[in-house]
Design an enzyme around this catalytic site. Structure first.
Site, PDB file in Angstrom:
ATOM      1  N   TYR A  36       0.866  -1.176   0.000  1.00 41.67           N
ATOM      2  CA  TYR A  36       0.000   0.000   0.000  1.00 41.67           C
ATOM      3  C   TYR A  36       0.905   1.229   0.000  1.00 41.67           C
ATOM      4  CZ  TYR A  36      -3.486  -3.411   1.450  1.00 41.67           C
ATOM      5  OH  TYR A  36      -4.306  -4.501   1.521  1.00 41.67           O
ATOM      6  N   TYR A  37       0.881   1.977  -1.091  1.00 42.00           N
ATOM      7  CA  TYR A  37       1.701   3.178  -1.206  1.00 42.00           C
ATOM      8  C   TYR A  37       0.855   4.400  -0.868  1.00 42.00           C
ATOM      9  CZ  TYR A  37       5.425   0.535  -3.397  1.00 42.00           C
ATOM     10  OH  TYR A  37       6.434  -0.352  -3.638  1.00 42.00           O
TER      11      TYR A  37
END
Length: 191
Positions: A36-37
């Site tokens: 998850y960026y």
């Protein structure tokens, strides 16, 4: 720490794994990683070349990802600085393990950080004495090989890149065959 890394598009994960084993690499774990960026609140990480990632890692081969917590996922928060050169994915990297995924999501959300679409991959790890090889199958992108050495300081980066270049050559590739584009950027371009 300096993460010295190259990334290469591959046609066959099995073929690359076989060649790496012939070169003396030992099989590690088979993992599913969900990345998850987040984009910066005070600056655009895409524009600055930085990355902030929350990673959830689960073993697919029954081995423990976290030694003292068998069966539980590994959760890591990672900051990566801008790339240090134009030929590799080398960056300063700071990483910490997190105990509670949901709480970390809440902290990031409370601070105004917004996630982008996750990057999901099957990762098969192989190791030599100095190099970690990750044979990745990325949802929406296909197969890639990452070769990585963690260096203690910037002065070791060129030597590490030379060692990686030797392995690339033994596999039939060169640095010019690699990409400096992240999985996230590739997926964003594909959509």
């Amino acid at each position: 720490m300096i993460e010295v890394e190259v990334k290469l598009k591959i046609d066959s994960a099995e073929s690359i794994e076989k060649k790496l084993i012939e070169l003396g690499f030992k099989k590690g774990q088979t993992l599913q990683e969900i990345d998850y960026y987040y984009n910066g609140v005070d600056r655009d990480f895409r524009a600055s070349g930085e990355a902030l990632r929350l990673r959830l890692v689960e073993s697919l081969d029954g081995s423990a990802v976290v030694a003292d917590r068998p069966g539980e996922p590994l959760i890591q928060m990672t900051y990566k600085g801008p790339k240090l050169d134009n030929v590799s994915m080398s960056r300063v990297e700071h990483q910490v393990n997190i105990d509670n995924f949901e709480t970390m999501l809440s902290i990031l959300s409370s601070l105004g950080y917004k996630p982008v679409e996750p990057v999901i991959k099957l990762r098969r790890e192989l190791f030599s004495e100095e190099i970690c090889a990750c044979v990745d199958t990325v949802d929406g992108l296909g197969g890639y090989l990452e070769l990585e050495i963690m260096a203690d300081e910037e002065s070791q980066r060129e030597n590490a890149l030379d060692k990686i270049s030797v392995v690339l050559k033994q596999l039939g590739y060169s640095i010019s065959d690699t990409t400096t584009t992240s999985y996230l950027s590739m997926l964003e371009k594909a959509h």
